[in-house]
Write an enzyme that holds these catalytic residues in place. Structure first.
Site, PDB file in Angstrom:
ATOM      1  N   GLU A 201       0.463  -1.569   0.059  1.00 14.45           N
ATOM      2  CA  GLU A 201       0.207   0.063   0.159  1.00 14.45           C
ATOM      3  C   GLU A 201       0.828   1.003   0.331  1.00 14.45           C
ATOM      4  OE1 GLU A 201      -3.759   2.215   3.013  1.00 14.45           O
ATOM      5  OE2 GLU A 201      -3.564   0.319   2.075  1.00 14.45           O
ATOM      6  N   LYS A 202       2.116   0.725   0.621  1.00 16.12           N
ATOM      7  CA  LYS A 202       2.968   2.717   1.056  1.00 16.12           C
ATOM      8  C   LYS A 202       4.419   2.048   0.581  1.00 16.12           C
ATOM      9  CE  LYS A 202       1.212   2.885   4.600  1.00 16.12           C
ATOM     10  NZ  LYS A 202      -0.115   2.100   4.928  1.00 16.12           N
TER      11      LYS A 202
ATOM     12  N   ASP B 150      -2.809  -2.328   3.760  1.00 19.36           N
ATOM     13  CA  ASP B 150      -3.260  -2.088   4.742  1.00 19.36           C
ATOM     14  C   ASP B 150      -4.498  -3.296   5.511  1.00 19.36           C
ATOM     15  OD1 ASP B 150      -1.400  -1.013   5.502  1.00 19.36           O
ATOM     16  OD2 ASP B 150      -2.314   1.354   5.700  1.00 19.36           O
TER      17      ASP B 150
ATOM     18  N   ASP C 289      -7.663  -4.110   6.590  1.00 21.33           N
ATOM     19  CA  ASP C 289      -8.551  -2.657   6.968  1.00 21.33           C
ATOM     20  C   ASP C 289      -9.563  -3.294   5.690  1.00 21.33           C
ATOM     21  OD1 ASP C 289      -7.170  -0.740   5.551  1.00 21.33           O
ATOM     22  OD2 ASP C 289      -7.656   0.398   7.467  1.00 21.33           O
TER      23      ASP C 289
ATOM     24  N   TYR D 144       3.905   5.966  10.332  1.00 20.59           N
ATOM     25  CA  TYR D 144       2.992   6.514   9.613  1.00 20.59           C
ATOM     26  C   TYR D 144       1.971   6.697  10.608  1.00 20.59           C
ATOM     27  CZ  TYR D 144      -1.498   5.769   7.213  1.00 20.59           C
ATOM     28  OH  TYR D 144      -2.531   5.820   6.414  1.00 20.59           O
TER      29      TYR D 144
ATOM     30  N   ARG E 159      -1.096   8.447   9.754  1.00 21.01           N
ATOM     31  CA  ARG E 159      -2.239   8.612   9.927  1.00 21.01           C
ATOM     32  C   ARG E 159      -2.885   7.603  10.548  1.00 21.01           C
ATOM     33  NH1 ARG E 159      -4.510  11.228   3.648  1.00 21.01           N
ATOM     34  NH2 ARG E 159      -3.044  12.823   3.343  1.00 21.01           N
TER      35      ARG E 159
END
Length: 754
Positions: free
Chosen positions: A16-17, A110, A112, A328, A330
């Site tokens: 994702e990142k 992630d 979720d 991270y 956020r």
């Protein structure tokens, strides 16, 4: 885009990142950096920058939707489509190219709903039919990553997560642009010039502020009475407060509300003997505050430094991406994995070097202490925001960056300081048939509180205002003494306080209490279960700050000192909205329905169809009944048409322009607090020249009557003047009046007697 032409990769990991991609590479044993990915031998690891695809907007489906029209509503685009985001197009193309070379995929979004959708939608867009496994990582610690690499699962097991996120995303878009257009167009029919923005999360937040402002203004104070006694027992002097009894007159909050009764009790106990009914002392400990999640960090930064939530998010983004000083940023979690405890010596050393002001505190920290923060079972998609082992020079950071880093670092250091120790003593006293009570807290070991001693207003540190710090541990049941005095204090009820930015941010985690339905309230509370600091909230750490900023930009909210107020426009708009839009109930309903989607009990399409039925009903009502909003109009001083508020091209503020621009009126002026501010300074016209000397003409306002007239900028050499006709010089009617000008040594003007 250049991709190696070697044989196909056995596996393509899509993270994702970028920082997660680096962690996976370390877990795989290393690799070489290429253009947009890592080559790890049989594997390749690439990454996203958040969502790489975005939903099409209405005008992407049909150009006519670019112009808002009530006849086009509701706009329905089911099924929906997506397009690559222009800001991440290059990396997206690299991922598409790598997919063509892979034999299988490892989904590393992630763990979720959003993380699941983020990679799944790329695979869907690419029409990928390769086998897909799921890698679940919420901690970039290499040990954790390697463990999870040995526990890959079938990605099909998580299809429900992706479908639920898709339903929420598409639903928010359909709800937002349909109702925003409907309310805006209905208001514009009455002369309104702005945009009436509606959103599933945005509008209930507006409702919180509107209702709080009204509750504060409508409060009618009432009085109640407290009786504070002074006692001496066994040579120890201390205060205690009267405990309201069953026969006492009380208000609905159980407070004494009769002044005569209060005075009678005070008079009855003064000078009377007392006896200790019970006295217990227990040693207690207080753990340090948990490390920060984004919301708590935004709240503290607002309280301490008056930083706006979006500023804090931007600062943390820089600390993470530019300096790599924090993890991270956020995150909605306040916990750390148990594996991260082993990082403590390196992180503490990095803090000491980066921030010399914390060097002593970091040096006194004990890395062997394992606070309650290290609990892997409490981690959601991410762990708490903490410093990394990267070093930097603090003074080279901006002032805001320094402040935020120091907050994050202090919270981390506190995890390795001893708990605060204190003795709590509860004493119950009886005198003249009346009872008084007191609780004392005496610190026996300051522990981590030393780090927070100057942090005024920190809710993690505040105790009960009624608690005292007297040492009462020697008092025991049966001890006798005397009531030396008793005083009645008249106190007034206080209105619900207006929101500050810190209070509003904190409130967004507790909105379930405002639900009008008990079942929905419970659903909201359940939604936040397992997340520290969340007790039935709306929005996410990544979106709350931007939503609040939008409410300010739309002139729904304004600040007065440190308080947030709803504007008159917001109150009128609030009154025009349906009840379902004003409260968090819709979020609860969606959460329930998306839970069914997640569990495979219903599909996304049925959710969308049901939502569109609701939206269609609301729009039909608006079309039939309009919007009852009083319009504050601003006529153009030149031509009389309405002024409209326009966003500047650089997006930095607004100005006002005439709605008659298309027919020749070029009047414009500045904006101040949502109102047009006329520019009284005369300007030389480039369009109108003096027929006598060819210099530019200047439009003046007569100070007496307020009318306009035109004169030559070459005055006093040229004394030509002209009447004003709808903002233009009237050359067909020359003016006989002389231009006003100063004369030396003039006599005072005297009105002639009639």
């Amino acid at each position: 885009m250049k991709i190696s032409k070697k044989a196909n990769f056995m596996r393509l990991f899509i993270a994702e990142k970028p920082d997660l991609a680096r962690a996976i590479v370390e877990g795989l044993g290393g690799g070489s950096r290429k253009d947009g990915y890592y080559d790890c031998g049989a594997d390749a690891v690439t990454w996203c920058y958040g969502h790489m695809l975005e939903l099409l907007v209405p005008e992407d489906y049909n150009e006519r939707y670019a112009k808002w029209s009530m006849d086009d509503l509701p706009i329905v685009h089911i099924p929906w489509r997506k397009k690559p985001s222009s800001s991440t197009q290059v990396q997206f193309n690299i991922i598409l190219g790598l997919l063509k070379k892979a034999e299988s995929i490892v989904h590393a979004g992630d763990p979720d709903d959003e993380g699941q959708l983020l990679i799944d939608e790329i695979l869907d867009y690419a029409n990928c039919r390769l086998p897909v496994q799921r890698l679940l990582i919420n901690d970039n610690n290499t040990k954790v990553v390697r463990r999870q690499l040995r526990a890959l699962r079938d990605n099909r097991d998580f299809a429900g997560l992706s479908a639920a996120a898709e339903a929420r995303s598409v639903g928010d878009q359909l709800y937002g642009f349909n109702l925003t257009r409907a309310y805006t167009l209905a208001a514009r029919a009455n002369g309104y010039q702005g945009v009436l923005s509606v959103g599933r999360v945005q509008t209930p937040i507006l409702g919180l502020v509107v209702r709080r402002c009204r509750e504060n203004a409508a409060h009618k104070k009432s009085c109640y009475y407290v009786i504070n006694g002074q006692f001496e027992v066994e040579g120890i002097q201390f205060p205690a407060r009267y405990q309201v009894g069953e026969g006492d007159p009380m208000d609905r909050d159980g407070r004494l509300n009769n002044d005569k009764q209060a005075e009678r009790i005070a008079a009855a106990v003064r000078g009377q003997p007392v006896q200790i009914i019970s006295a217990t002392t227990k040693p207690n400990e207080a753990s340090p505050p948990l490390p920060y999640n984004l919301l708590k960090l935004q709240t503290d930064a607002s309280r301490k430094y008056d930083l706006k939530p979006d500023q804090v998010k931007d600062v943390t983004q820089a600390l993470r991406e530019k300096y790599r000083l924090i993890t991270y940023n956020r995150s909605d979690c306040e916990y750390l994995s148990e594996e991260q405890h082993g990082d403590a010596p390196g992180v503490l050393a990095a803090i000491a070097e980066t921030a010399p002001v914390l060097a002593t505190a970091a040096g006194r920290a004990d890395p062997k202490i394992k606070s309650r923060a290290f609990n892997s079972s409490r981690i959601s998609a991410h762990h708490a925001i903490v410093p990394t082992e990267t070093r930097a020079e603090l003074l080279k950071l901006t002032d805001a960056e320094q402040k935020i880093y120091l907050l994050i670092a202090r919270a981390y250091i506190a995890q390795f300081w001893p708990k605060q120790g204190y003795d709590q003593t509860d004493v119950l006293i009886e005198t003249a048939g009346h009872r008084f009570a007191v609780r004392s807290k005496v610190t026996t070991s300051a522990g981590w509180k030393v780090l927070y001693k100057n942090d005024i207003g920190n809710e993690d540190l505040e105790g009960d205002a009624d608690h005292i710090e007297h040492d009462l541990h020697k008092l025991a049941e049966g001890h006798a003494g005397i009531c030396t005095n008793a005083i009645v204090e008249r106190q007034e009820t206080k209105p619900p306080p207006l929101y500050t930015m810190a209070a509003l941010m904190s409130e967004l985690t507790h909105v379930a209490k405002y639900s009008r339905d008990e079942r929905l309230r419970k659903i909201l509370v359940e939604k936040g279960k397992g997340k520290a600091g969340e007790h039935g909230g709306i929005g996410t750490p990544a979106t709350r700050d931007s939503i609040i900023k939008t409410l300010f930009d739309r002139l729904y909210l304004m600040e007065k000192g440190k308080y947030i107020l709803a504007t008159p426009m917001a109150e009128e708009f609030y009154d025009a909205l349906p009840e379902t839009a004003k409260y968090p109930d819709m979020t609860a309903l969606w959460h329930e329905q998306q839970g069914a989607i997640r569990a495979g009990e219903r599909d996304t399409l049925s959710f969308m169809n049901e939502l569109m039925d609701y939206i269609s009903g609301e729009i039909a009502n608006i079309k039939q009944n309009g919007v009852g909003i009083k319009i504050d109009t601003h006529p153009c001083p030149v031509c009389g048409k309405q002024l409209r508020r326009i966003k500047k091209k650089d997006k930095n503020g607004f100005f006002w322009g005439c709605s008659g621009f298309a027919v020749g009126c070029k009047y414009a002026c500045d904006d101040k607090a949502g109102k047009p501010v006329p520019d009284e300074t005369p300007k030389i016209s480039g369009d109108h020249k003096c027929p006598a000397c060819s210099h530019g003409l200047v439009r003046h306002k007569d100070k007496k009557g307020g009318a306009f007239w035109w004169g030559c900028c070459n005055f006093p050499a040229c004394k030509q003047t002209f009447a004003d006709l709808k903002g233009q010089p009237n050359f067909s009617a020359t003016e006989e009046k002389t231009r006003p000008r100063r004369m030396a040594r003039t006599r005072p003007y005297r009105r002639r007697a009639s």
